[in-house]
Design an enzyme around this catalytic site. Structure first.
Site, PDB file in Angstrom:
ATOM      1  N   ALA A   1       0.858  -1.188   0.000  1.00 39.22           N
ATOM      2  CA  ALA A   1       0.000   0.000   0.000  1.00 39.22           C
ATOM      3  C   ALA A   1       0.894   1.238   0.000  1.00 39.22           C
ATOM      4  O   ALA A   1       2.056   1.169   0.399  1.00 39.22           O
ATOM      5  CB  ALA A   1      -0.870  -0.012   1.254  1.00 39.22           C
TER       6      ALA A   1
ATOM      7  N   GLY B   1       0.498  -5.218   0.673  1.00 40.25           N
ATOM      8  CA  GLY B   1      -0.537  -5.217  -0.364  1.00 40.25           C
ATOM      9  C   GLY B   1      -0.023  -5.748  -1.695  1.00 40.25           C
ATOM     10  O   GLY B   1      -0.791  -6.286  -2.501  1.00 40.25           O
TER      11      GLY B   1
ATOM     12  N   GLU C   1      -0.399  -9.301  -1.497  1.00 36.74           N
ATOM     13  CA  GLU C   1      -1.839  -9.607  -1.504  1.00 36.74           C
ATOM     14  C   GLU C   1      -2.403  -9.577  -2.925  1.00 36.74           C
ATOM     15  O   GLU C   1      -3.269 -10.386  -3.278  1.00 36.74           O
ATOM     16  CB  GLU C   1      -2.589  -8.627  -0.591  1.00 36.74           C
ATOM     17  CG  GLU C   1      -2.224  -8.861   0.874  1.00 36.74           C
ATOM     18  CD  GLU C   1      -2.867  -7.862   1.803  1.00 36.74           C
ATOM     19  OE1 GLU C   1      -2.575  -6.657   1.664  1.00 36.74           O
ATOM     20  OE2 GLU C   1      -3.674  -8.275   2.649  1.00 36.74           O
TER      21      GLU C   1
ATOM     22  N   GLU D   1       3.408  -5.793   7.372  1.00 31.91           N
ATOM     23  CA  GLU D   1       2.544  -4.752   7.954  1.00 31.91           C
ATOM     24  C   GLU D   1       2.740  -4.591   9.452  1.00 31.91           C
ATOM     25  O   GLU D   1       2.543  -3.507   9.998  1.00 31.91           O
ATOM     26  CB  GLU D   1       1.071  -5.073   7.667  1.00 31.91           C
ATOM     27  CG  GLU D   1       0.629  -4.840   6.232  1.00 31.91           C
ATOM     28  CD  GLU D   1       0.894  -6.015   5.313  1.00 31.91           C
ATOM     29  OE1 GLU D   1       1.677  -6.921   5.687  1.00 31.91           O
ATOM     30  OE2 GLU D   1       0.336  -6.029   4.205  1.00 31.91           O
TER      31      GLU D   1
HETATM   32  N1  CAA Z   1       4.553   3.481   0.227  1.00 35.34           N
HETATM   33  C1  CAA Z   1       5.046   4.701  -0.049  1.00 35.34           C
HETATM   34  N2  CAA Z   1       6.356   4.952  -0.191  1.00 35.34           N
HETATM   35  C2  CAA Z   1       7.206   3.925  -0.058  1.00 35.34           C
HETATM   36  C3  CAA Z   1       6.762   2.627   0.233  1.00 35.34           C
HETATM   37  C4  CAA Z   1       5.361   2.416   0.375  1.00 35.34           C
HETATM   38  N3  CAA Z   1       4.851   1.189   0.633  1.00 35.34           N
HETATM   39  N4  CAA Z   1       7.831   1.814   0.332  1.00 35.34           N
HETATM   40  C5  CAA Z   1       8.908   2.580   0.085  1.00 35.34           C
HETATM   41  N5  CAA Z   1       8.532   3.851  -0.147  1.00 35.34           N
HETATM   42  C6  CAA Z   1       9.410   4.990  -0.508  1.00 35.34           C
HETATM   43  C7  CAA Z   1      10.429   5.313   0.569  1.00 35.34           C
HETATM   44  O1  CAA Z   1       9.888   6.197   1.528  1.00 35.34           O
HETATM   45  C8  CAA Z   1      11.531   5.951  -0.244  1.00 35.34           C
HETATM   46  O2  CAA Z   1      11.121   7.270  -0.542  1.00 35.34           O
HETATM   47  P1  CAA Z   1      12.196   8.446  -0.681  1.00 35.34           P
HETATM   48  O3  CAA Z   1      13.120   8.028  -1.773  1.00 35.34           O
HETATM   49  O4  CAA Z   1      11.370   9.641  -0.950  1.00 35.34           O
HETATM   50  O5  CAA Z   1      12.876   8.492   0.663  1.00 35.34           O
HETATM   51  C9  CAA Z   1      11.495   5.160  -1.559  1.00 35.34           C
HETATM   52  O6  CAA Z   1      10.182   4.568  -1.613  1.00 35.34           O
HETATM   53  C10 CAA Z   1      12.533   4.058  -1.663  1.00 35.34           C
HETATM   54  O7  CAA Z   1      12.424   3.234  -0.501  1.00 35.34           O
HETATM   55  P2  CAA Z   1      13.717   2.652   0.241  1.00 35.34           P
HETATM   56  O8  CAA Z   1      14.693   3.745   0.468  1.00 35.34           O
HETATM   57  O9  CAA Z   1      13.237   1.889   1.419  1.00 35.34           O
HETATM   58  O10 CAA Z   1      14.286   1.686  -0.903  1.00 35.34           O
HETATM   59  P3  CAA Z   1      14.929   0.243  -0.789  1.00 35.34           P
HETATM   60  O11 CAA Z   1      15.267  -0.132  -2.183  1.00 35.34           O
HETATM   61  O12 CAA Z   1      15.976   0.231   0.274  1.00 35.34           O
HETATM   62  O13 CAA Z   1      13.757  -0.737  -0.259  1.00 35.34           O
HETATM   63  C11 CAA Z   1      11.568  -1.728  -0.167  1.00 35.34           C
HETATM   64  C12 CAA Z   1      12.630  -0.995  -1.032  1.00 35.34           C
HETATM   65  C13 CAA Z   1      12.088  -3.123   0.231  1.00 35.34           C
HETATM   66  C14 CAA Z   1      10.317  -1.859  -0.970  1.00 35.34           C
HETATM   67  C15 CAA Z   1      11.332  -0.913   1.124  1.00 35.34           C
HETATM   68  O14 CAA Z   1      11.065   0.433   0.759  1.00 35.34           O
HETATM   69  C16 CAA Z   1      10.192  -1.363   1.979  1.00 35.34           C
HETATM   70  O15 CAA Z   1      10.334  -2.297   2.748  1.00 35.34           O
HETATM   71  N6  CAA Z   1       9.029  -0.671   1.867  1.00 35.34           N
HETATM   72  C17 CAA Z   1       7.884  -0.893   2.718  1.00 35.34           C
HETATM   73  C18 CAA Z   1       7.167  -2.181   2.406  1.00 35.34           C
HETATM   74  C19 CAA Z   1       5.966  -2.331   3.284  1.00 35.34           C
HETATM   75  O16 CAA Z   1       6.015  -2.160   4.497  1.00 35.34           O
HETATM   76  N7  CAA Z   1       4.834  -2.665   2.655  1.00 35.34           N
HETATM   77  C20 CAA Z   1       3.629  -2.859   3.354  1.00 35.34           C
HETATM   78  C21 CAA Z   1       2.817  -1.623   3.247  1.00 35.34           C
HETATM   79  S1  CAA Z   1       1.384  -1.726   4.247  1.00 35.34           S
HETATM   80  C22 CAA Z   1       0.252  -2.548   3.302  1.00 35.34           C
HETATM   81  O17 CAA Z   1       0.524  -2.955   2.218  1.00 35.34           O
HETATM   82  C23 CAA Z   1      -1.074  -2.644   3.988  1.00 35.34           C
HETATM   83  C24 CAA Z   1      -2.107  -3.436   3.290  1.00 35.34           C
HETATM   84  O18 CAA Z   1      -2.146  -4.633   3.408  1.00 35.34           O
HETATM   85  C25 CAA Z   1      -3.148  -2.775   2.544  1.00 35.34           C
END
Ligand code: CAA
Ligand code: NAI
Length: 705
Positions: A68, A107, A110, A130
């Protein structure tokens, strides 16, 4: 930046009978509103086009889908909702395949679980993280993952938030097949063609029956009990177990509804706000003016001066990052000890089976012990970790100035001392910076990067790049006594001392602070770090201390007896026979009583709530001063310092976020009330007063920085 619309972030093209649906929403293909709408439109397009027999979902760039869009949490929801998109994907009458080449998280996974078939390439990482954001998978993940991988394994995946490799996901049953290479589209089309040729029908995850429900429920009961024990006040883990239980007990649609209700509870919880703040703050800290202004210098060889607790830990951190390290000590005996300190860390890993003897030898081959400063000549970065004494440090920097190559970065690991003065001991202050590691330096994530007046922007950028290589969390700090963390610590530690002298026992204070969510209370921390360290600092500061300021002598009385904490078997607590957990000590309580009596203080009772309010108000007030003096760039830098270096509960987001969530007016009102007793200690920080007067929050300062 061009605006994201469904057709720019989700592109479709036909390849024979396959509709390729590519999500292209940099940086990580998060499922913002436009992506959700684009996915829905693609499903409808496929349904309406008789030439399409299969859909292939892929992600452009390095990620499949990161989940998400975390930035949308807490804002009014915009349709289509992700659960609806997932249900529509699953309901498709034409087979849907997800080809995963990178992270498929939250997500994102998912979406893949609602596809009918899944293919993983070597770079795939599948997870439902999450829990780290105070949430649970809210788009069917808690209902579909148990059907594919089993109830216990699915619950554990969600509770741990860990990522599975392609291989592990195959073994777990989350994907159907592995493919080589990095081209998810080509591999996906090949897989789709094969499925079509075999006339493989759609296969909806929702239709899979959960086997052996009694065993599944028993496993969940056990997990719930373990989670309740371990999750230290965290809200979402038990809801995760509840949601998975619904997958076992309820029909699929009722399970989805239950998941939704639990998801919304998590979404509304302050813990979600704290954890999401922590997620972004940890990424924002690296955005500093110097990184925009200058490129980092090359760092290929490191030297560390001093092989004690910190020098050895820093050497290990750099060795672990693959760098060659030269360590310089005063004499043969000291360097033998320094070498042993480094080797001990790797011996521990070998003993635990996490490193082979050959692996240890390979790492140590990059380590060079020395007793001659001449051996730092090739180093691109020299990190000094000698005694905390300004004259000793200046002497070391004069030596370094004489031998280090031009352009080498000269760093000090001092905890408190004036780095401008250390830099002035050299003829190259533009190369001198603070790299303040935390103990144990090879484990703790925090690295305060302390920026003296004359340092070059490229040196600051080099320090941030070095932190990235070491997988540390860098925070930019200005020069002052204690920088961000230790300066604020000194003040809330005083608040704890005042509480102790006024009537709370050290054990009550520690318990209240643990109740707030810290791993340890302040007196436990003192015992762990060694009471002598703080004692030395207090003695150093005695001459400059305001004679009108309240000074609590209890800790001095304890140190005078040689009770320095765990290492001496007693401090504020007793540690009989080398125990790591302390026991309350009646003799300490007697010392506390005697000190109170000496000052004519009649002890009063403090509730846990009042202890925490005083402790936190002191932290926030000093945090506001650190901000207005420019020692910290933004409130979030203080938050990250405390989250990654001081055991602050992550789900509270950090002290400044906590203050925002309490209401700054409430924190200020507390400070003013406490000031009735001690107006000098509890002077409100002008910035805090200003923010309250203007009705603003610390978070506003984060956004305007
Ligand atoms: N939403 C919005 N922005 C996100 C994001 C997300 N899910 N994941 C990463 N970003 C953004 C970061 O804030 C960062 O932004 P900036 O460059 O502006 O700082 C950019 O994307 C790059 O992220 P990283 O620096 O973390 O890059 P990375 O290559 O080291 O890692 C990643 C990539 C493994 C995807 C890591 O970003 C990560 O773990 N992201 C979160 C994943 C997560 O927690 N997903 C679950 C979301 S909750 C959900 O999905 C709920 C549901 O069931 C509906
Ligand atoms: P330590 O006493 O364990 O080690 C210091 C080492 O420096 C000793 O091995 C000593 O032989 C060596 N040394 C002294 N003078 C030297 C010289 N002229 N040349 C080469 N080596 C010399 O001290 P520790 O705990 O490692 O602290 C080092 C520095 O790190 C201090 O500035 C301290 O404030 C800082 N620091 C300490 C932390 C801790 O928790 N111990 C945390 C963060 C910073």
């Amino acid at each position: 930046m061009s605006e994201s619309t469904p057709d720019t972030v989700v592109r479709t093209r036909r390849d024979g009978p396959v509709l390729v649906v590519a999500i292209d929403h940099p940086p990580v293909n998060a499922l913002g509103q436009a992506v959700r709408a684009g996915l829905l439109a693609a499903i409808e397009q496929a349904g309406a086009d008789a030439a399409v027999q299969a859909l292939l979902i892929v992600g452009a760039g390095r990620t499949f889908i990161a989940g998400a869009d975390i930035r949308e949490f807490g804002k009014p929801p915009q349709p289509p909702a992700l659960p609806d998109v997932c249900n529509r994907i699953e309901a498709s009458g034409k087979i849907v395949i997800a080809a995963i080449h990178g992270p498929a998280l939250g997500g994102g996974l998912e979406v893949a679980l609602s596809a009918h078939y899944r293919l993983a390439l070597p770079g795939a990482r599948l997870g439902l993280p999450e829990v780290h954001l105070g949430l649970l998978p809210g788009a069917g993940g808690t209902q579909r993952a148990p059907r594919l991988m089993g109830v216990k394994a699915a619950a554990e995946l969600m509770l741990s938030g860990r990522h599975l490799s392609a291989q592990d996901a195959l073994a777990a049953g989350l994907v159907d097949r592995l493919a080589d290479g990095a081209d998810a589209t080509a591999a996906g089309i090949a897989f789709a063609s094969e499925l079509l040729a075999a006339q493989t029908p759609v296969r909806r995850t929702r239709d899979i029956a959960i086997a052996d429900r009694a065993a599944a429920l028993a496993a969940l009961d056990a997990l719930a009990a373990e989670t309740a024990r371990q999750s230290r006040g965290l809200f979402s883990p038990l809801r995760i177990v509840d949601a998975v239980r619904a997958a076992v007990e309820l029909p699929f649609d009722a399970g989805l509804a239950r998941e939704r209700a639990l998801f919304v509870e998590c979404l509304d919880s302050p813990q979600r706000a704290g954890l999401v703040h922590a997620f972004f703050a940890e990424r924002e800290v690296a955005k500093i003016p110097e990184a925009r202004a200058a490129a980092p210098r090359r760092v290929e060889r490191i030297a560390v001066v001093g092989g004690g607790t910190m020098g050895a830990g820093i050497a290990v951190a750099a060795l672990d990052a693959g760098l060659p390290v030269t360590m310089v000590e005063r004499d043969a005996e000291s360097i033998a000890r320094g070498r042993a300190n480094v080797a001990k860390v790797y011996d521990g890993l070998v003993a635990k089976g996490r490193l082979t003897a050959d692996g240890k030898a390979a790492v140590l081959a990059r380590y060079t012990p020395s007793t001659s400063y001449d051996d730092v000549r090739d180093a691109d970065l020299v990190i000094e970790a000698v005694f905390e004494d300004i004259e000793v440090k200046k002497a070391v920097f004069r030596e370094l100035d004489g031998v280090a190559k031009p352009g080498a970065v000269l760093a000090t690991n001092t905890s408190y001392l004036d780095i401008d003065a250390i830099a002035a001991a050299t003829a190259r202050p533009q190369d001198v910076i603070g790299l303040h590691f935390f103990s144990p330096a090879h484990i703790m994530k925090l690295l305060e990067i302390v920026v003296p007046a004359k340092v070059g922007a490229d040196v600051v950028a080099t320090a941030f790049e070095f932190a990235r290589r070491l997988r540390k969390t860098p925070v930019r700090a200005g020069v002052c006594d204690g920088f961000i963390g230790n300066r604020i610590l000194a003040v809330y530690k005083q608040a704890a001392d005042h509480l102790m002298e006024d009537g709370a026992s050290p054990y009550e204070i520690d318990e209240a602070v643990r109740g707030f969510g810290f791993a340890m209370g302040p007196f436990q921390v003192t015992d762990l770090a060694g009471g002598d360290i703080g004692w030395a600092t207090r003695k150093r500061r005695a001459a400059t201390r305001d004679p009108k300021a309240r000074y609590v002598e209890i800790a001095d009385r304890i140190c005078e007896r040689g009770w320095f904490g765990q290492k001496t078997g007693r401090g504020f607590y007793l540690y009989p026979n080398g125990a790591r957990t302390g026991q309350p000590d009646p003799e300490v309580l007697a010392i506390v009583d005697a000190e109170r009596a000496k000052k004519g203080i009649v002890p009063r009772r403090f509730s846990a709530d009042e202890i925490v309010r005083r402790y936190m108000a002191a932290m926030v007030n000093e945090g506001a001063r650190v901000l207005e003096e420019g020692i910290a760039l933004r409130p979030l830098d203080i938050d990250v310092t405390f989250l990654s270096g001081y055991g602050f509960p992550r789900w509270r987001g950090g002290p400044m976020k906590w203050a925002d969530m309490q209401g700054l007016d409430k924190v200020l009102a507390d400070i003013r009330a406490f000031a009735q007793e001690d107006p000098l200690f509890w002077q409100p920080a002008p910035l805090l007063e200003k923010l309250v007067a203007e009705g603003r929050s610390f978070d506003r300062l984060n956004r305007s920085a």
